[in-house]
Structure formats: structure tokens, C-alpha cells
Design a protein around this motif. Structure first.
Motif, PDB file in Angstrom:
ATOM      1  N   UNK A 222      23.815 -94.285  30.048  1.00  0.00           N
ATOM      2  CA  UNK A 222      23.865 -95.454  29.166  1.00  0.00           C
ATOM      3  C   UNK A 222      23.623 -95.105  27.697  1.00  0.00           C
ATOM      4  N   UNK A 223      22.945 -93.996  27.453  1.00  0.00           N
ATOM      5  CA  UNK A 223      22.587 -93.622  26.079  1.00  0.00           C
ATOM      6  C   UNK A 223      23.314 -92.379  25.588  1.00  0.00           C
ATOM      7  N   UNK A 224      24.367 -91.969  26.290  1.00  0.00           N
ATOM      8  CA  UNK A 224      25.018 -90.706  25.954  1.00  0.00           C
ATOM      9  C   UNK A 224      25.611 -90.685  24.549  1.00  0.00           C
ATOM     10  N   UNK A 225      26.007 -91.860  24.033  1.00  0.00           N
ATOM     11  CA  UNK A 225      26.540 -91.921  22.662  1.00  0.00           C
ATOM     12  C   UNK A 225      25.511 -91.408  21.651  1.00  0.00           C
ATOM     13  N   UNK A 226      24.255 -91.788  21.854  1.00  0.00           N
ATOM     14  CA  UNK A 226      23.177 -91.364  20.949  1.00  0.00           C
ATOM     15  C   UNK A 226      22.991 -89.847  21.037  1.00  0.00           C
ATOM     16  N   UNK A 227      23.023 -89.314  22.262  1.00  0.00           N
ATOM     17  CA  UNK A 227      22.824 -87.870  22.452  1.00  0.00           C
ATOM     18  C   UNK A 227      23.992 -87.090  21.851  1.00  0.00           C
ATOM     19  N   UNK A 228      25.201 -87.619  22.033  1.00  0.00           N
ATOM     20  CA  UNK A 228      26.400 -86.969  21.491  1.00  0.00           C
ATOM     21  C   UNK A 228      26.338 -86.960  19.964  1.00  0.00           C
ATOM     22  N   UNK A 229      25.913 -88.084  19.378  1.00  0.00           N
ATOM     23  CA  UNK A 229      25.819 -88.199  17.919  1.00  0.00           C
ATOM     24  C   UNK A 229      24.912 -87.117  17.324  1.00  0.00           C
TER      25      UNK A 229
ATOM     26  N   UNK B 118      24.191 -84.354  18.985  1.00  0.00           N
ATOM     27  CA  UNK B 118      24.533 -83.128  19.700  1.00  0.00           C
ATOM     28  C   UNK B 118      23.336 -82.591  20.503  1.00  0.00           C
ATOM     29  N   UNK B 119      22.562 -83.519  21.053  1.00  0.00           N
ATOM     30  CA  UNK B 119      21.392 -83.156  21.854  1.00  0.00           C
ATOM     31  C   UNK B 119      21.835 -82.707  23.242  1.00  0.00           C
ATOM     32  N   UNK B 120      21.214 -81.669  23.718  1.00  0.00           N
ATOM     33  CA  UNK B 120      21.469 -81.181  25.073  1.00  0.00           C
ATOM     34  C   UNK B 120      20.339 -81.680  25.969  1.00  0.00           C
ATOM     35  N   UNK B 121      20.701 -82.328  27.068  1.00  0.00           N
ATOM     36  CA  UNK B 121      19.708 -82.822  28.013  1.00  0.00           C
ATOM     37  C   UNK B 121      19.717 -81.883  29.216  1.00  0.00           C
ATOM     38  N   UNK B 122      18.574 -81.273  29.486  1.00  0.00           N
ATOM     39  CA  UNK B 122      18.448 -80.369  30.630  1.00  0.00           C
ATOM     40  C   UNK B 122      17.586 -81.062  31.686  1.00  0.00           C
ATOM     41  N   UNK B 123      18.168 -81.270  32.854  1.00  0.00           N
ATOM     42  CA  UNK B 123      17.474 -81.986  33.927  1.00  0.00           C
ATOM     43  C   UNK B 123      17.006 -81.040  35.022  1.00  0.00           C
ATOM     44  N   UNK B 124      15.788 -81.260  35.477  1.00  0.00           N
ATOM     45  CA  UNK B 124      15.266 -80.596  36.664  1.00  0.00           C
ATOM     46  C   UNK B 124      14.446 -81.653  37.395  1.00  0.00           C
ATOM     47  N   UNK B 125      15.155 -82.564  38.083  1.00  0.00           N
ATOM     48  CA  UNK B 125      14.495 -83.726  38.690  1.00  0.00           C
ATOM     49  C   UNK B 125      14.739 -83.831  40.193  1.00  0.00           C
TER      50      UNK B 125
ATOM     51  N   UNK C 277      14.414 -91.471  24.526  1.00  0.00           N
ATOM     52  CA  UNK C 277      14.959 -91.838  23.221  1.00  0.00           C
ATOM     53  C   UNK C 277      14.140 -91.272  22.075  1.00  0.00           C
ATOM     54  N   UNK C 278      12.805 -91.325  22.205  1.00  0.00           N
ATOM     55  CA  UNK C 278      11.935 -90.750  21.174  1.00  0.00           C
ATOM     56  C   UNK C 278      12.134 -89.241  21.061  1.00  0.00           C
ATOM     57  N   UNK C 279      12.308 -88.586  22.194  1.00  0.00           N
ATOM     58  CA  UNK C 279      12.509 -87.130  22.181  1.00  0.00           C
ATOM     59  C   UNK C 279      13.751 -86.775  21.372  1.00  0.00           C
ATOM     60  N   UNK C 280      14.810 -87.557  21.556  1.00  0.00           N
ATOM     61  CA  UNK C 280      16.051 -87.313  20.815  1.00  0.00           C
ATOM     62  C   UNK C 280      15.868 -87.713  19.349  1.00  0.00           C
ATOM     63  N   UNK C 281      15.299 -88.883  19.129  1.00  0.00           N
ATOM     64  CA  UNK C 281      15.149 -89.438  17.780  1.00  0.00           C
ATOM     65  C   UNK C 281      14.328 -88.534  16.848  1.00  0.00           C
ATOM     66  N   UNK C 282      13.267 -87.940  17.387  1.00  0.00           N
ATOM     67  CA  UNK C 282      12.374 -87.138  16.558  1.00  0.00           C
ATOM     68  C   UNK C 282      12.660 -85.640  16.650  1.00  0.00           C
ATOM     69  N   UNK C 283      13.829 -85.294  17.174  1.00  0.00           N
ATOM     70  CA  UNK C 283      14.252 -83.897  17.248  1.00  0.00           C
ATOM     71  C   UNK C 283      15.412 -83.660  16.285  1.00  0.00           C
ATOM     72  N   UNK C 284      15.594 -82.407  15.890  1.00  0.00           N
ATOM     73  CA  UNK C 284      16.709 -82.102  14.981  1.00  0.00           C
ATOM     74  C   UNK C 284      18.047 -82.142  15.718  1.00  0.00           C
ATOM     75  N   UNK C 285      19.133 -82.043  14.953  1.00  0.00           N
ATOM     76  CA  UNK C 285      20.471 -81.908  15.552  1.00  0.00           C
ATOM     77  C   UNK C 285      20.459 -80.712  16.508  1.00  0.00           C
ATOM     78  N   UNK C 286      21.278 -80.766  17.524  1.00  0.00           N
ATOM     79  CA  UNK C 286      21.432 -79.678  18.504  1.00  0.00           C
ATOM     80  C   UNK C 286      20.159 -79.384  19.295  1.00  0.00           C
ATOM     81  N   UNK C 287      19.276 -80.354  19.412  1.00  0.00           N
ATOM     82  CA  UNK C 287      18.009 -80.155  20.119  1.00  0.00           C
ATOM     83  C   UNK C 287      18.228 -80.045  21.625  1.00  0.00           C
ATOM     84  N   UNK C 288      17.317 -79.358  22.272  1.00  0.00           N
ATOM     85  CA  UNK C 288      17.274 -79.291  23.732  1.00  0.00           C
ATOM     86  C   UNK C 288      16.135 -80.188  24.191  1.00  0.00           C
ATOM     87  N   UNK C 289      16.472 -81.172  25.013  1.00  0.00           N
ATOM     88  CA  UNK C 289      15.479 -82.082  25.588  1.00  0.00           C
ATOM     89  C   UNK C 289      15.414 -81.775  27.078  1.00  0.00           C
TER      90      UNK C 289
END
Length: 153
Positions: free
Chosen positions: A16-23, A25-32, A55-67
């Protein structure tokens, strides 16, 4: 309270929030994969909490961040960790994070209200859980949601 899959909830939040991550360029790494299949919770509340934390993790991270989003079960606890390499929280302000309307001084140039983590902590507390925050200014933040599993789950 309904039986929900926290794993599916996390996948849905990311979708649902992929547009924000794409904007950003955040990489989401899942281990769930180690999250339990079912957990009795209010889905809307838990969705709000995880959406806010991720959302906070992405918002307060730089471009190209790994979350990193990690999920596991340890005994009768579910642990969901969201780890970023963002701006971090000043040590002197860490205890105030999650207070109503409180925002760390290094976040004031980024839009926000200071209500998201307050509600997140409140909703998690209603689920008999807690939110733990570790952070180093300039290095990043790790937010852990700890949820208790009752004996009948």
C-alpha cells in the motif's frame, strides 16, 4: 479482536505504501517468516502501528536507504523490529519519543505532528505489548514491537 496474520499485514502495508518507498528509492528487506501464522489483535490498530513505524523509518532515512523488517517469536513473545540507517534520535531526547506532540529537535525540518508514535505506543499497550526504541543520532534507529502471545494461541 480477530485472528490475523502479522506477516500478511506487513506485506499489505509495504504494498500500500510502495509509492513512498519508490520515491525515496528505499530498499525494504524482510525477514518475517518466523512470525506465527495467527495472532489475536485489532487489525486496524496494528496496521496503524506498523504503518507508522515503517513509514518513520523511510521518512527519517536518506535516499537509497535500507530498511530492515525482522519478525520472530521468542517464547510467548512476538518481536517485530524495524531497523533504519536514518538520522537517529539524540540520546538526551530518546526518553521523550512517544510523548504526545513531542518531536526530536533534529526532525523539525521534516513534516510531522508528534502524534504517530504516541498513538503507536498507546495501541500496542492496549494489546498488552510494548514499543522499545534504540537509536544513535546520525546512525539510525531500531524500533521493536513486543507483543505477548496468550496460552491459547
Amino acid at each position: 479482536m480477530d485472528d490475523i496474520s502479522i506477516r500478511d499485514l506487513i506485506y499489505n502495508i509495504i504494498e500500500q505504501n510502495k509509492e513512498i518507498y519508490i520515491k525515496k528509492n528505499a530498499q525494504i528487506q524482510l525477514d518475517i517468516d518466523k512470525l506465527p501464522d495467527n495472532y489475536s489483535a485489532d487489525q486496524k490498530m496494528l496496521d496503524h502501528c506498523l504503518t507508522n513505524i515503517i513509514g518513520n523509518a523511510v521518512k527519517y532515512s536518506p535516499e537509497n536507504a535500507l530498511i530492515k523488517i525482522l519478525g520472530s517469536r521468542v517464547g510467548n513473545k512476538i518481536l517485530i523490529k524495524v531497523i533504519d540507517n536514518g538520522i537517529g534520535i539524540p540520546k538526551a531526547e530518546l526518553n521523550n519519543i512517544g510523548e504526545k506532540f513531542y518531536r526530536a529537535k533534529n526532525t523539525l525540518k521534516i513534516s510531522g505532528t508528534g502524534i504517530g508514535l504516541y498513538l503507536t505506543k498507546y495501541f500496542i499497550k492496549l494489546h498488552k505489548g510494548e514499543v522499545l526504541i534504540q537509536s544513535i543520532e546520525g546512525k539510525g534507529t531500531e524500533v521493536t514491537v513486543v507483543l505477548s502471545i496468550s496460552n491459547n494461541e
